[in-house]
Design a protein around this motif. Structure first.
Motif, PDB file in Angstrom:
ATOM      1  N   GLU A  56       0.810  -1.218   0.000  1.00  0.00           N
ATOM      2  CA  GLU A  56       0.000   0.000   0.000  1.00  0.00           C
ATOM      3  C   GLU A  56       0.842   1.266   0.000  1.00  0.00           C
ATOM      4  O   GLU A  56       0.482   2.266  -0.623  1.00  0.00           O
ATOM      5  CB  GLU A  56      -0.931   0.001   1.214  1.00  0.00           C
ATOM      6  CG  GLU A  56      -1.877   1.167   1.220  1.00  0.00           C
ATOM      7  CD  GLU A  56      -2.936   1.082   2.303  1.00  0.00           C
ATOM      8  OE1 GLU A  56      -3.325   2.148   2.796  1.00  0.00           O
ATOM      9  OE2 GLU A  56      -3.372  -0.038   2.654  1.00  0.00           O
ATOM     10  N   PHE A  57       1.982   1.216   0.694  1.00  0.00           N
ATOM     11  CA  PHE A  57       2.800   2.422   0.832  1.00  0.00           C
ATOM     12  C   PHE A  57       4.038   2.403  -0.068  1.00  0.00           C
ATOM     13  O   PHE A  57       4.855   3.314  -0.021  1.00  0.00           O
ATOM     14  CB  PHE A  57       3.180   2.629   2.301  1.00  0.00           C
ATOM     15  CG  PHE A  57       2.010   3.082   3.123  1.00  0.00           C
ATOM     16  CD1 PHE A  57       1.787   4.426   3.350  1.00  0.00           C
ATOM     17  CD2 PHE A  57       1.103   2.167   3.631  1.00  0.00           C
ATOM     18  CE1 PHE A  57       0.700   4.854   4.083  1.00  0.00           C
ATOM     19  CE2 PHE A  57       0.006   2.583   4.363  1.00  0.00           C
ATOM     20  CZ  PHE A  57      -0.195   3.936   4.584  1.00  0.00           C
ATOM     21  N   ASP A  58       4.152   1.362  -0.882  1.00  0.00           N
ATOM     22  CA  ASP A  58       5.227   1.249  -1.864  1.00  0.00           C
ATOM     23  C   ASP A  58       6.612   1.424  -1.232  1.00  0.00           C
ATOM     24  O   ASP A  58       7.429   2.232  -1.676  1.00  0.00           O
ATOM     25  CB  ASP A  58       5.017   2.258  -2.998  1.00  0.00           C
ATOM     26  CG  ASP A  58       5.888   1.954  -4.196  1.00  0.00           C
ATOM     27  OD1 ASP A  58       6.260   0.779  -4.390  1.00  0.00           O
ATOM     28  OD2 ASP A  58       6.204   2.900  -4.938  1.00  0.00           O
ATOM     29  N   ILE A  59       6.834   0.667  -0.160  1.00  0.00           N
ATOM     30  CA  ILE A  59       8.128   0.682   0.521  1.00  0.00           C
ATOM     31  C   ILE A  59       8.552  -0.756   0.802  1.00  0.00           C
ATOM     32  O   ILE A  59       7.757  -1.684   0.682  1.00  0.00           O
ATOM     33  CB  ILE A  59       8.082   1.463   1.857  1.00  0.00           C
ATOM     34  CG1 ILE A  59       7.058   0.860   2.827  1.00  0.00           C
ATOM     35  CG2 ILE A  59       7.812   2.942   1.616  1.00  0.00           C
ATOM     36  CD1 ILE A  59       7.099   1.464   4.216  1.00  0.00           C
ATOM     37  N   THR A  60       9.811  -0.909   1.174  1.00  0.00           N
ATOM     38  CA  THR A  60      10.325  -2.198   1.608  1.00  0.00           C
ATOM     39  C   THR A  60      10.722  -2.058   3.071  1.00  0.00           C
ATOM     40  O   THR A  60      11.508  -1.167   3.423  1.00  0.00           O
ATOM     41  CB  THR A  60      11.555  -2.612   0.771  1.00  0.00           C
ATOM     42  OG1 THR A  60      11.159  -2.695  -0.598  1.00  0.00           O
ATOM     43  CG2 THR A  60      12.094  -3.947   1.227  1.00  0.00           C
ATOM     44  N   LEU A  61      10.155  -2.897   3.907  1.00  0.00           N
ATOM     45  CA  LEU A  61      10.453  -2.870   5.335  1.00  0.00           C
ATOM     46  C   LEU A  61      11.568  -3.847   5.658  1.00  0.00           C
ATOM     47  O   LEU A  61      11.701  -4.881   5.002  1.00  0.00           O
ATOM     48  CB  LEU A  61       9.199  -3.230   6.134  1.00  0.00           C
ATOM     49  CG  LEU A  61       7.990  -2.308   5.945  1.00  0.00           C
ATOM     50  CD1 LEU A  61       6.781  -2.875   6.663  1.00  0.00           C
ATOM     51  CD2 LEU A  61       8.309  -0.901   6.429  1.00  0.00           C
TER      52      LEU A  61
END
Length: 89
Positions: A56-61
């Motif tokens: 949803e937030f277009d990031i990699t955690l």
């Protein structure tokens, strides 16, 4: 384009969509500093939550995001830190 801020409301929505909630836990209560395990969220539910946040937030955690951030408050702060890094990159 990714969203600029991850809120506690976003986290609650994603938790409910991905894993539901224990009937005894009120996610609208004062839970910001309650660990996820006490809220009834085990590792599989948290993995799903992390995947949903990433999409949803277009990031990699980081793989250890939930190990390092065991409460909603610290997770929201960590996700927002990741969002700031992504925006600044």
């Amino acid at each position: 384009m990714s969203k600029q801020e991850f809120t506690f409301a976003d986290l609650k929505r994603i938790l409910l969509e991905g894993a539901g909630a224990d009937e005894e836990i009120d996610l609208d209560g004062d839970i910001l500093d309650v660990d996820f395990e006490s809220l009834g969220y085990e590792s599989l539910a948290l993995l799903e939550t992390g995947s949903r946040i990433e999409r949803e937030f277009d990031i990699t955690l980081d793989d250890d995001i939930f190990a390092d951030n065991s409460t909603p408050r610290s997770l929201v702060e960590a996700v927002n830190a990741s969002l700031r890094v992504t925006v600044d990159a």
